[in-house]
Write an enzyme that holds these catalytic residues in place. Sequence first.
Site, PDB file in Angstrom:
ATOM      1  N   THR A 173      20.582  37.527-110.859  1.00 20.04           N
ATOM      2  CA  THR A 173      21.882  38.108-111.206  1.00 20.04           C
ATOM      3  C   THR A 173      21.837  38.468-112.683  1.00 20.04           C
ATOM      4  OG1 THR A 173      22.928  36.028-111.841  1.00 20.04           O
ATOM      5  CG2 THR A 173      23.059  36.634-109.512  1.00 20.04           C
ATOM      6  N   ARG A 174      22.940  38.958-113.207  1.00 16.14           N
ATOM      7  CA  ARG A 174      22.989  39.321-114.622  1.00 16.14           C
ATOM      8  C   ARG A 174      23.120  38.092-115.507  1.00 16.14           C
ATOM      9  NH1 ARG A 174      26.424  40.674-118.481  1.00 16.14           N
ATOM     10  NH2 ARG A 174      28.237  40.266-117.200  1.00 16.14           N
ATOM     11  N   LYS A 175      23.350  36.944-114.916  1.00 11.64           N
ATOM     12  CA  LYS A 175      23.543  35.700-115.680  1.00 11.64           C
ATOM     13  C   LYS A 175      22.223  35.260-116.296  1.00 11.64           C
ATOM     14  CE  LYS A 175      27.184  34.364-112.537  1.00 11.64           C
ATOM     15  NZ  LYS A 175      27.501  33.579-111.363  1.00 11.64           N
ATOM     16  N   THR A 176      22.082  35.513-117.585  1.00 12.90           N
ATOM     17  CA  THR A 176      20.865  35.147-118.295  1.00 12.90           C
ATOM     18  C   THR A 176      21.229  34.423-119.581  1.00 12.90           C
ATOM     19  OG1 THR A 176      20.834  37.325-119.365  1.00 12.90           O
ATOM     20  CG2 THR A 176      19.484  37.070-117.379  1.00 12.90           C
ATOM     21  N   THR A 193      17.658  32.335-112.891  1.00 14.82           N
ATOM     22  CA  THR A 193      17.593  32.430-114.350  1.00 14.82           C
ATOM     23  C   THR A 193      18.334  31.266-115.003  1.00 14.82           C
ATOM     24  OG1 THR A 193      19.462  33.981-114.312  1.00 14.82           O
ATOM     25  CG2 THR A 193      17.254  34.919-114.486  1.00 14.82           C
TER      26      THR A 193
END
Length: 175
Positions: A21-24, A160
Amino acid sequence: MAARAVGVARAQGWAGVVAGTRKTTPGFRLAEKYALGVGGADPHRGGLGGLMMLKDNHRALAAAAGGLEQMILGVRRAGGFTRRLEVECSSAEEALVAAGAGADIVLLDNLAPQELHAAAAKVKAAHPGVTVEASGGIVLETLPQFLGPHIDVVSMGCLTHSAPALDFALRVLEP
């Protein structure tokens, strides 16, 4: 983590896409997205501009925009024909409205596996060309429950934000 998740999916005979996902981690997005790819997973989107996406907080505004369908049509017009649109949905009914209004991808978020598979089947029956993505709290141990014939993508934030850090050091030796 990505390689493990892809391995779990392939061991189940599922040929879909495992994605992050965009969660980094702030400052580490490029490295973490690269790691997803090296592990065989899809990095999803690199940032907010990589894909038009209507998330749950946007759905709260849908009533003011004339409903979810009108909001999707407005976003489609504003984004142009070259951009793909993903709509996060919390039910089969929302997913069917989103797909019917022109969403390229419907993200079925935080649904229990049985509910997810029933919703995905309904979407695929009515809109076979729409990509169905499952997301929301999926981890390696529960991944097999979310794989199915009507699910095209499973996105997992844990690839991530929960991946263990690698302990490494750089030593410079004199020749």
